[in-house]
Scaffold this motif. Structure first.
Motif, PDB file in Angstrom:
ATOM      1  N   ALA A 140       3.731  -0.835  15.893  1.00  0.00           N
ATOM      2  CA  ALA A 140       2.616  -0.907  15.443  1.00  0.00           C
ATOM      3  C   ALA A 140       2.053  -2.362  15.584  1.00  0.00           C
ATOM      4  CB  ALA A 140       2.256  -0.471  13.949  1.00  0.00           C
ATOM      5  N   SER A 141       0.707  -2.411  16.009  1.00  0.00           N
ATOM      6  CA  SER A 141       0.182  -3.729  16.346  1.00  0.00           C
ATOM      7  C   SER A 141      -1.193  -3.794  15.838  1.00  0.00           C
ATOM      8  CB  SER A 141       0.139  -4.205  17.818  1.00  0.00           C
ATOM      9  OG  SER A 141       1.357  -4.276  18.475  1.00  0.00           O
ATOM     10  N   GLU A 142      -1.549  -4.861  14.951  1.00  0.00           N
ATOM     11  CA  GLU A 142      -2.787  -5.217  14.602  1.00  0.00           C
ATOM     12  C   GLU A 142      -2.945  -6.742  14.376  1.00  0.00           C
ATOM     13  OE1 GLU A 142      -5.068  -3.049  13.618  1.00  0.00           O
ATOM     14  OE2 GLU A 142      -4.020  -1.355  13.877  1.00  0.00           O
ATOM     15  N   GLN A 143      -4.123  -7.257  14.939  1.00  0.00           N
ATOM     16  CA  GLN A 143      -4.249  -8.620  14.882  1.00  0.00           C
ATOM     17  C   GLN A 143      -3.161  -9.603  15.538  1.00  0.00           C
ATOM     18  OE1 GLN A 143      -5.337  -8.886  10.571  1.00  0.00           O
ATOM     19  NE2 GLN A 143      -7.089  -7.357  10.873  1.00  0.00           N
ATOM     20  N   GLY A 144      -2.688  -9.304  16.439  1.00  0.00           N
ATOM     21  CA  GLY A 144      -1.572 -10.195  17.137  1.00  0.00           C
ATOM     22  C   GLY A 144      -0.325  -9.853  16.460  1.00  0.00           C
ATOM     23  N   VAL A 145      -0.211  -9.112  15.384  1.00  0.00           N
ATOM     24  CA  VAL A 145       1.109  -9.011  14.881  1.00  0.00           C
ATOM     25  C   VAL A 145       1.782  -7.711  15.286  1.00  0.00           C
ATOM     26  CG1 VAL A 145       2.569  -8.859  12.623  1.00  0.00           C
ATOM     27  CG2 VAL A 145       0.481 -10.363  12.712  1.00  0.00           C
ATOM     28  N   THR A 146       3.033  -7.567  15.691  1.00  0.00           N
ATOM     29  CA  THR A 146       3.512  -6.226  16.185  1.00  0.00           C
ATOM     30  C   THR A 146       4.745  -6.215  15.315  1.00  0.00           C
ATOM     31  OG1 THR A 146       2.697  -6.729  18.404  1.00  0.00           O
ATOM     32  CG2 THR A 146       4.696  -5.051  18.265  1.00  0.00           C
ATOM     33  N   VAL A 147       4.886  -4.833  14.767  1.00  0.00           N
ATOM     34  CA  VAL A 147       6.076  -4.478  14.015  1.00  0.00           C
ATOM     35  C   VAL A 147       6.752  -3.358  14.988  1.00  0.00           C
ATOM     36  CG1 VAL A 147       7.050  -3.426  12.016  1.00  0.00           C
ATOM     37  CG2 VAL A 147       5.332  -5.214  12.149  1.00  0.00           C
ATOM     38  N   ARG A 148       8.355  -3.504  15.209  1.00  0.00           N
ATOM     39  CA  ARG A 148       8.864  -2.355  15.908  1.00  0.00           C
ATOM     40  C   ARG A 148      10.042  -1.985  15.134  1.00  0.00           C
ATOM     41  NH1 ARG A 148       8.312  -6.237  19.977  1.00  0.00           N
ATOM     42  NH2 ARG A 148       6.903  -5.578  21.824  1.00  0.00           N
ATOM     43  N   CYS A 149      10.275  -0.708  15.109  1.00  0.00           N
ATOM     44  CA  CYS A 149      11.416  -0.215  14.515  1.00  0.00           C
ATOM     45  C   CYS A 149      11.947   0.984  15.048  1.00  0.00           C
ATOM     46  CB  CYS A 149      11.277  -0.122  12.973  1.00  0.00           C
ATOM     47  SG  CYS A 149       9.625   1.113  12.358  1.00  0.00           S
ATOM     48  N   ASP A 150      13.151   1.176  14.927  1.00  0.00           N
ATOM     49  CA  ASP A 150      13.616   2.628  15.288  1.00  0.00           C
ATOM     50  C   ASP A 150      14.069   3.487  13.953  1.00  0.00           C
ATOM     51  OD1 ASP A 150      13.641   2.033  17.884  1.00  0.00           O
ATOM     52  OD2 ASP A 150      15.706   1.552  18.124  1.00  0.00           O
ATOM     53  N   VAL A 151      13.473   4.644  13.864  1.00  0.00           N
ATOM     54  CA  VAL A 151      13.549   5.343  12.727  1.00  0.00           C
ATOM     55  C   VAL A 151      14.382   6.635  13.040  1.00  0.00           C
ATOM     56  CG1 VAL A 151      12.400   6.679  10.941  1.00  0.00           C
ATOM     57  CG2 VAL A 151      11.131   4.818  12.003  1.00  0.00           C
ATOM     58  N   THR A 152      15.351   6.755  12.271  1.00  0.00           N
ATOM     59  CA  THR A 152      16.520   7.914  12.589  1.00  0.00           C
ATOM     60  C   THR A 152      16.106   9.084  11.661  1.00  0.00           C
ATOM     61  OG1 THR A 152      17.956   6.871  10.931  1.00  0.00           O
ATOM     62  CG2 THR A 152      18.342   6.306  13.327  1.00  0.00           C
ATOM     63  N   GLN A 153      15.323   8.981  10.727  1.00  0.00           N
ATOM     64  CA  GLN A 153      15.235   9.952   9.793  1.00  0.00           C
ATOM     65  C   GLN A 153      14.064   9.740   8.861  1.00  0.00           C
ATOM     66  OE1 GLN A 153      18.770  10.945   7.694  1.00  0.00           O
ATOM     67  NE2 GLN A 153      17.605  12.419   6.135  1.00  0.00           N
ATOM     68  N   ALA A 154      13.294  10.914   8.950  1.00  0.00           N
ATOM     69  CA  ALA A 154      12.183  10.559   7.943  1.00  0.00           C
ATOM     70  C   ALA A 154      11.688  11.868   7.237  1.00  0.00           C
ATOM     71  CB  ALA A 154      10.836  10.105   8.771  1.00  0.00           C
ATOM     72  N   GLU A 155      10.979  11.678   5.946  1.00  0.00           N
ATOM     73  CA  GLU A 155      10.785  12.834   5.307  1.00  0.00           C
ATOM     74  C   GLU A 155       9.814  12.306   4.492  1.00  0.00           C
ATOM     75  OE1 GLU A 155      13.994  12.424   1.712  1.00  0.00           O
ATOM     76  OE2 GLU A 155      14.590  13.729   3.198  1.00  0.00           O
ATOM     77  N   GLY A 156       9.300  13.241   3.132  1.00  0.00           N
ATOM     78  CA  GLY A 156       8.305  12.900   2.222  1.00  0.00           C
ATOM     79  C   GLY A 156       8.478  11.673   1.674  1.00  0.00           C
ATOM     80  N   VAL A 157       9.738  11.495   1.202  1.00  0.00           N
ATOM     81  CA  VAL A 157       9.574  10.211   0.247  1.00  0.00           C
ATOM     82  C   VAL A 157      10.000   8.944   1.149  1.00  0.00           C
ATOM     83  CG1 VAL A 157      11.175   9.029  -1.607  1.00  0.00           C
ATOM     84  CG2 VAL A 157      10.645  11.660  -1.631  1.00  0.00           C
ATOM     85  N   GLY A 158      10.967   9.099   2.331  1.00  0.00           N
ATOM     86  CA  GLY A 158      11.421   7.636   2.781  1.00  0.00           C
ATOM     87  C   GLY A 158      11.746   8.125   4.086  1.00  0.00           C
ATOM     88  N   CYS A 159      12.388   6.982   4.719  1.00  0.00           N
ATOM     89  CA  CYS A 159      12.781   7.056   6.089  1.00  0.00           C
ATOM     90  C   CYS A 159      14.160   5.974   6.373  1.00  0.00           C
ATOM     91  CB  CYS A 159      11.783   6.615   7.131  1.00  0.00           C
ATOM     92  SG  CYS A 159      11.087   4.877   6.844  1.00  0.00           S
ATOM     93  N   MET A 160      14.841   6.321   7.187  1.00  0.00           N
ATOM     94  CA  MET A 160      16.113   5.388   7.652  1.00  0.00           C
ATOM     95  C   MET A 160      15.391   4.771   8.894  1.00  0.00           C
ATOM     96  SD  MET A 160      18.484   6.236   5.451  1.00  0.00           S
ATOM     97  CE  MET A 160      20.128   5.956   6.190  1.00  0.00           C
ATOM     98  N   LEU A 161      15.834   3.411   8.662  1.00  0.00           N
ATOM     99  CA  LEU A 161      15.487   2.726  10.088  1.00  0.00           C
ATOM    100  C   LEU A 161      16.913   2.001  10.471  1.00  0.00           C
ATOM    101  CD1 LEU A 161      12.829   0.536   8.305  1.00  0.00           C
ATOM    102  CD2 LEU A 161      12.426   2.317   9.486  1.00  0.00           C
ATOM    103  N   THR A 162      17.011   1.892  11.809  1.00  0.00           N
ATOM    104  CA  THR A 162      18.142   0.813  12.384  1.00  0.00           C
ATOM    105  C   THR A 162      17.760  -0.654  12.300  1.00  0.00           C
ATOM    106  OG1 THR A 162      17.336   1.173  14.658  1.00  0.00           O
ATOM    107  CG2 THR A 162      19.038   2.909  13.858  1.00  0.00           C
ATOM    108  N   HIS A 163      16.562  -0.852  12.421  1.00  0.00           N
ATOM    109  CA  HIS A 163      16.077  -2.232  12.400  1.00  0.00           C
ATOM    110  C   HIS A 163      14.675  -2.292  12.269  1.00  0.00           C
ATOM    111  CE1 HIS A 163      13.987  -2.420  16.457  1.00  0.00           C
ATOM    112  NE2 HIS A 163      15.002  -1.149  16.765  1.00  0.00           N
TER     113      HIS A 163
END
Lengths: 366, 170
Positions: B26-49
């Motif tokens: 996701a990028s907005e206003q010159g800031v980029t956020v990268r992540c790898d998501v291994t699992q996601a559901e209604g409440v939350g998600c699991m990220l590797t980084h």
């Protein structure tokens, strides 16, 4: 003839050695003796050992006697009902015995079955020392032996009747002069230096440093027992390395990142400047939690493999577990240089593992 | 729209999924956020980084980097363990932040000899990377493991990282 007191002293020493041997692991892992280290002696607290003391007999203070008694009356001094209260301070004695460092090292060596070190330079380095061995009739005036000279003069004056006890004057002449004479003695020289290196970056906590302190104390004790007059140098490093004194070595804490190569470079420079490998037995021991910044591993291994190992008797790397576990550097060394003859790797998860680690580091007898 | 909201929408659009790696950027206003998501559901998600890159700003001085790292330690208090700054690498311009009290847990959450902790590496170019590591005593290996966040936590975390990265003296 051995006197009884000497036999008792020897027996007491044997008991102490037995106690130390029995509790060696505890002494090693707690490090309680290191703080009480003198120059050559170490004080060791031995809580289970009673101090020998005189015990007064009951003679003249009552006891069993003849005479009439009542049936059921007990013999001997009766138990009086005490009126005292329980104390609130620790009881018992804590005996502290002073043990020579060399003896401690011997106990350690026996317990861990450590092989004796074979110094590598013993055959090819010879130092010559002058030793006064006798007296001669000729020599420089600076070495004139006054006592012998005057003795000779006195003897001559008495034998020729020129000595008057009431007016004792002794005047040496040329024939009376005696001079010290010397002989050159050649000794094989085994010079040795231990270079300790420690990671003091932010991830190495107080407990990790204490483990290093204890382990290096014992390693030092053993190496000292194997070499006379061993030199010791200390290097601390985070991203930069510097040489420090012993006190600073164990108490420094830095916040910098970990660049192990900085310590290896300084160690290499130190050896190049002060310790020609052909004349010195050089030991380098490095302690770290292994959390090296990743891009530094390659530089470290190149330095170690190509520049340090050829100069060293032994390179020992002990990886101490930090609160974050154990780093990768140990595996990096093992995979690239693990087969080298003069490299020893060890892992120290906690204090209880110190003895095993010492055995791993010194077990090769290099 | 903030970068945290963009990321949230990306994750939300793929819910639910598990056992696969979904790279999200996701990028907005010159800031980029990268992540790898291994699992996601209604409440939350699991990220590797979770990596944050801020391209346009000038490099921070070492003092500013230290200030940023310390600010994040004080601000990011909603992860499993509080964070603290443990190392500053002045040569490479890096700050290493880790969990103050690493957690000893096994897969079922019981205490064990495994040690797990967060590690956040921030550098002078306004980059930050968050990972969770686990050290297994039995096999003596240490590796990155996925970590769980609620969607709210993820949003707040991204906002905090961005705020710290954008402000010279947050």
């Amino acid at each position: 003839m051995v006197q009884k007191i000497e036999r008792d002293v020897n027996r007491f020493k044997q008991i102490i050695r037995g106690k130390i041997r029995q509790d060696l692991k505890r002494y090693v892992s707690h490090g309680e003796m290191i703080g009480k280290q003198g120059k050559d002696l170490v004080s060791i607290p031995l809580p289970q050992l009673d101090i020998p003391h005189f015990r007064y007999g009951d003679k003249g203070r009552g006891g069993v006697s003849s005479g009439e008694g009542d049936p059921g009356q007990s013999l001997g001094p009766g138990e009086e009902e005490g009126s005292g209260q329980a104390g609130n301070s620790a009881g018992g004695h804590l005996l502290e015995v002073e043990v020579p460092l060399a003896e401690l090292a011997e106990i350690l060596g026996e317990e861990l079955a450590l092989p004796r070190i074979q110094p590598k330079a013993a055959d090819n380095i010879v130092t010559t020392k002058e030793k006064y061995t006798g007296v001669s009739r000729t020599g420089p005036e600076s070495l004139r032996h006054f006592k012998r000279t005057f003795k000779r003069a006195l003897r001559r004056q008495i034998s020729t009747g020129n000595y008057t006890p009431d007016e004792p004057m002794v005047v040496p002449i040329r024939e009376d002069q005696r001079y010290r004479s010397w002989k050159s003695v050649e000794n094989p020289d085994t010079r040795a230096v231990v270079i300790y290196m420690m990671d003091v970056s932010g991830s190495m906590g107080d407990e990790q440093k204490e483990i290093v302190r204890i382990e290096s104390f014992w390693i030092n004790a053993w190496l000292r027992s194997q070499y006379q007059g061993i030199s010791t140098r200390y290097i601390v490093h985070d991203a930069d390395a510097r040489e420090v004194d012993e006190n600073t070595f164990f108490r420094t804490r830095e916040s910098g990142g970990t660049m192990i190569s900085s310590a290896y470079k300084l160690c290499r420079d130190m050896i190049a400047a002060d310790y020609p490998p052909s004349e010195w037995n050089i030991y380098a021991l490095h302690f770290s939690d292994g959390d090296n910044w990743a891009d530094d591993d390659a530089a470290c291994l190149t330095l170690l493999g190509q520049e340090l190992l050829p100069s060293l008797n032994l390179f020992g790397y002990a990886q101490v577990h930090s609160p974050y576990g154990s780093g990768r550097f140990l595996d990096a060394i093992r995979s690239r240089l693990g087969e080298s003859e003069n490299i020893v790797l060890s892992e120290v998860p906690d204090r209880d593992s110190i003895l095993d680690s010492i055995k791993e580091l010194l077990g090769k007898g290099l | 729209m903030s970068v945290s909201e963009s990321l949230h929408k990306l994750v939300e659009a793929r819910i639910p999924f598990r056992n696969r790696l979904e790279p999200m950027v996701a990028s907005e206003q010159g800031v980029t956020v990268r992540c790898d998501v291994t699992q996601a559901e209604g409440v939350g998600c699991m990220l590797t980084h979770l990596d944050l890159v801020e391209e346009n700003k000038s490099s921070l001085s070492m003092d500013e980097l230290v200030h940023w790292a310390e600010w994040m330690c004080g601000r990011v208090t909603y992860l499993l363990e509080p964070l603290h700054l443990i190392e500053i690498d002045r040569r490479n311009g890096l700050a290493l932040v880790r969990s103050k009290m690493p957690r000893r847990q096994n897969s079922s959450g019981k205490l064990s000899e495994n040690i797990a902790y967060f590690e956040l590496v921030a550098d002078r170019r306004h980059h930050a990377s968050l990972r969770r590591f686990q050290f297994r005593r039995t096999t003596r290996d240490r590796g990155s493991v996925p970590f769980g966040l609620t969607h709210d936590q993820l949003e707040v975390l991204v906002d905090d990282l961005v705020e710290g990265a954008l402000a010279k003296n947050p």
